[in-house]
Design an enzyme around this catalytic site. Sequence first.
Site, PDB file in Angstrom:
ATOM      1  CB  ALA A  52      -0.912   0.000   1.245  1.00 23.03           C
ATOM      2  N   GLY A  55       3.409   3.279  -5.655  1.00 23.92           N
ATOM      3  CA  GLY A  55       2.915   2.751  -6.927  1.00 23.92           C
ATOM      4  C   GLY A  55       1.420   2.485  -6.951  1.00 23.92           C
ATOM      5  CE1 TYR A  77      10.233  -5.539   6.334  1.00 21.06           C
ATOM      6  CE2 TYR A  77      10.566  -7.093   4.545  1.00 21.06           C
ATOM      7  CZ  TYR A  77      10.811  -6.682   5.829  1.00 21.06           C
ATOM      8  OH  TYR A  77      11.642  -7.438   6.616  1.00 21.06           O
ATOM      9  CB  ALA A 143       6.250  -4.960  -6.913  1.00 19.87           C
ATOM     10  CE1 TYR A 228       2.620  -2.507 -19.279  1.00 20.05           C
ATOM     11  CE2 TYR A 228       4.503  -3.924 -19.671  1.00 20.05           C
ATOM     12  CZ  TYR A 228       3.770  -2.798 -19.975  1.00 20.05           C
ATOM     13  OH  TYR A 228       4.190  -1.970 -20.984  1.00 20.05           O
ATOM     14  CE1 TYR A 238       6.598  -6.724 -16.108  1.00 22.52           C
ATOM     15  CE2 TYR A 238       4.873  -8.127 -16.983  1.00 22.52           C
ATOM     16  CZ  TYR A 238       5.384  -7.362 -15.965  1.00 22.52           C
ATOM     17  OH  TYR A 238       4.693  -7.252 -14.789  1.00 22.52           O
ATOM     18  CE  LYS A 247       2.882  -9.235 -12.417  1.00 19.57           C
ATOM     19  NZ  LYS A 247       2.297  -8.688 -11.181  1.00 19.57           N
TER      20      LYS A 247
HETATM   21  P1  NAD Z   1       5.985  -0.655  -6.187  1.00 22.58           P
HETATM   22  O1  NAD Z   1       7.416  -1.051  -6.133  1.00 22.58           O
HETATM   23  O2  NAD Z   1       5.669   0.789  -6.378  1.00 22.58           O
HETATM   24  O3  NAD Z   1       5.223  -1.124  -4.818  1.00 22.58           O
HETATM   25  C1  NAD Z   1       5.483  -2.332  -4.217  1.00 22.58           C
HETATM   26  C2  NAD Z   1       4.794  -2.393  -2.867  1.00 22.58           C
HETATM   27  O4  NAD Z   1       5.036  -3.687  -2.288  1.00 22.58           O
HETATM   28  C3  NAD Z   1       5.302  -1.373  -1.831  1.00 22.58           C
HETATM   29  O5  NAD Z   1       4.216  -0.932  -1.043  1.00 22.58           O
HETATM   30  C4  NAD Z   1       6.238  -2.213  -0.953  1.00 22.58           C
HETATM   31  O6  NAD Z   1       6.399  -1.736   0.383  1.00 22.58           O
HETATM   32  C5  NAD Z   1       5.479  -3.526  -0.951  1.00 22.58           C
HETATM   33  N1  NAD Z   1       6.308  -4.678  -0.597  1.00 22.58           N
HETATM   34  C6  NAD Z   1       7.378  -5.186  -1.262  1.00 22.58           C
HETATM   35  N2  NAD Z   1       7.839  -6.271  -0.592  1.00 22.58           N
HETATM   36  C7  NAD Z   1       7.050  -6.450   0.486  1.00 22.58           C
HETATM   37  C8  NAD Z   1       7.001  -7.387   1.534  1.00 22.58           C
HETATM   38  N3  NAD Z   1       7.864  -8.404   1.618  1.00 22.58           N
HETATM   39  N4  NAD Z   1       6.062  -7.241   2.492  1.00 22.58           N
HETATM   40  C9  NAD Z   1       5.161  -6.209   2.444  1.00 22.58           C
HETATM   41  N5  NAD Z   1       5.135  -5.304   1.460  1.00 22.58           N
HETATM   42  C10 NAD Z   1       6.078  -5.428   0.487  1.00 22.58           C
HETATM   43  O7  NAD Z   1       5.300  -1.588  -7.281  1.00 22.58           O
HETATM   44  P2  NAD Z   1       4.262  -1.337  -8.462  1.00 22.58           P
HETATM   45  O8  NAD Z   1       5.020  -1.057  -9.705  1.00 22.58           O
HETATM   46  O9  NAD Z   1       3.170  -0.428  -8.058  1.00 22.58           O
HETATM   47  O10 NAD Z   1       3.688  -2.818  -8.638  1.00 22.58           O
HETATM   48  C11 NAD Z   1       2.532  -3.274  -7.976  1.00 22.58           C
HETATM   49  C12 NAD Z   1       1.847  -4.306  -8.837  1.00 22.58           C
HETATM   50  O11 NAD Z   1       1.427  -3.693 -10.068  1.00 22.58           O
HETATM   51  C13 NAD Z   1       2.756  -5.481  -9.226  1.00 22.58           C
HETATM   52  O12 NAD Z   1       1.984  -6.659  -9.275  1.00 22.58           O
HETATM   53  C14 NAD Z   1       3.188  -5.105 -10.644  1.00 22.58           C
HETATM   54  O13 NAD Z   1       3.567  -6.230 -11.420  1.00 22.58           O
HETATM   55  C15 NAD Z   1       1.903  -4.474 -11.158  1.00 22.58           C
HETATM   56  N6  NAD Z   1       2.060  -3.614 -12.344  1.00 22.58           N
HETATM   57  C16 NAD Z   1       3.017  -2.635 -12.382  1.00 22.58           C
HETATM   58  C17 NAD Z   1       3.158  -1.871 -13.537  1.00 22.58           C
HETATM   59  C18 NAD Z   1       4.200  -0.777 -13.629  1.00 22.58           C
HETATM   60  O14 NAD Z   1       4.447  -0.263 -14.732  1.00 22.58           O
HETATM   61  N7  NAD Z   1       4.806  -0.373 -12.520  1.00 22.58           N
HETATM   62  C19 NAD Z   1       2.309  -2.076 -14.634  1.00 22.58           C
HETATM   63  C20 NAD Z   1       1.310  -3.045 -14.550  1.00 22.58           C
HETATM   64  C21 NAD Z   1       1.204  -3.824 -13.397  1.00 22.58           C
END
Ligand code: NAD
Length: 396
Positions: A52, A55, A77, A143, A228, A238, A247
Site C-alpha cells: 500500500a 505505486g 515493508y 512487488a 502487465y 516481460y 503473472k
Molecule cells: P511498487 O514497487 O511501487 O510497490 C510495491 C509495494 O510492495 C510497496 O508498497 C512495498 O512496500 C510492498 N512490498 C514489497 N515487498 C514487500 C514485503 N515483503 N512485504 C510487504 N510489502 C512489500 O510496485 P508497483 O510497480 O506499483 O507494482 C505493484 C503491482 O502492479 C505489481 O503486481 C506489478 O507487477 C503491477 N504492475 C506494475 C506496472 C508498472 O508499470 N509499474 C504495470 C502493470 C502492473
Amino acid sequence: MAVQVVKPRIRGFICTNAHPVGCDQNVRDQIDHIKSVGSPKSTNLNALVLGASTGYGLASRVALTWLYGAKSIGVYYERPADGKRTATAGYYNSYALRKLAQADGFFASDVNGDAFSDDLKQETIDRIKQELGKIDVLVYSLASPRRYHPRTGAEHQSVLKPIGEPFRGKTVDLTREVITDVLIEPATEIEVEDTVAVMGGEDLEMWTEALLSEDLLATESTVVAYTYIGHELTWPIYRDGTIGKAKEDLEARINALDAKLSSALGGHAYLSVNKAVITQASSAIPVVPLYISVLYDIMNAQGINEDPIGQMGRLFSEHLGSGLTPVLDADRRLRLDDRELRADVVAEVARRWEEVNTENYLDLSDYAGFKRGFRNLFGFDVDGVDYDEPVQIELV
Ligand code: NAD
C-alpha cells in the site's frame, strides 16, 4: 529530533533517501486527482491493501478512501528514519496518507513488515478483527525482489530474464545516460521457479485462505491483483520472460479464487491489466525505462497518459466499487492498458523504437519526464516544495 536539508542520493535506478515533504505533497496531489474524479460516496467499505505504500497499491488506497470513504489497513515493508538517514518514500507516503485520511474523517491504519510471513499475516488478521470487521475489498499489489517462503524457509529471488533464448535489446543506461544494447542470458529453470515463488499467486492464495479461515471476507467481497502485458517489444523480457511466468501463475490462481469466492460468498477475484508507469519496481526492469520514456512522450502529446492514480481512479470509479459492473476481456481481465495498447500508440512506439539512439533519444522520448517522474517517487523535484528548507525526517 532529526531536522535536515534533504538532497537526492540517486545512482541509476536506485535512490537511497526520500524527502518527507515531497512525499506528503505527492499524496496530496493523488487525493486532489481523486476528488476531481468524484466526491466520496458514503459506504461502509473495508479495504485491505497489500503493497500500500507506493505505486499502484498506494494509488488504490487513495482511490478507495477518497471515492468510497473506505476504512483501510495498508500493509507494506518500509524503513523508518534512523539517525541521519531518512525513511523510505513508502514510509513517508503512508505517514502522509494516514494523516490526511484522518483530517478528512477517514480511518486508515498500517502494518509494516514482511507480508509473505505468517507472523505478519497473523498481526494483520488481529488488526482487522480489532479495527475493521470483514474485508470488502482486498487489493494485492506487492512487488518484491525476494520472498522468504513461510513454510520451507527458502529464500526465493525474483529475476527479470528471458526464457529459452538470450535477449538483446535497447535500453537506457540511467547512470551514463546513453542508449545501449543490453544482452540478457536466459533464466535457468530454478530462476523461473524462484520468480514464480516471489511474484506469482501463492502468497495471495495464502492471504485469502487465512482470511477465509477466520471468516474475514465479507459477502460479495472483491479481490483484485495487478498485471502487465504491454507492447510486444517488451515481451521477451516481460510477458514471455520470468515475470510473465509469475503473472501466468497469478492469473490461474485468481481464476481459481474467483470460483471459490463466487460459490462461498458471491464474491469475485479479478486481475487488472494496468499500463506501464514509473514506479520503483518498473524502473529496475531493463528496457522498460526507455520504453516508458518513448510511450509517455506519445501519450502525453495526445493527452491520454495516466500515472498510477489516473489508472486507479478509473479502476475504482468505472469497474470496481459499489454499483459498478466490471468490463472484462475474453480472458476475464480488466483492461486499464487500453490507451497504451491503442493501435496508433503501439505503431508510433514501434516506429520510434527503431530509430532511437544516444544522439536522438531526448527528441524521440520524454526521458526528462521519466527522470523527473523517478525523482518524484522519492519526493524530489515536486512542485511547490522548498528543497533548501530543513525538514523533520523522523515521522512517527
Ligand atoms: P511498487 O514497487 O511501487 O510497490 C510495491 C509495494 O510492495 C510497496 O508498497 C512495498 O512496500 C510492498 N512490498 C514489497 N515487498 C514487500 C514485503 N515483503 N512485504 C510487504 N510489502 C512489500 O510496485 P508497483 O510497480 O506499483 O507494482 C505493484 C503491482 O502492479 C505489481 O503486481 C506489478 O507487477 C503491477 N504492475 C506494475 C506496472 C508498472 O508499470 N509499474 C504495470 C502493470 C502492473
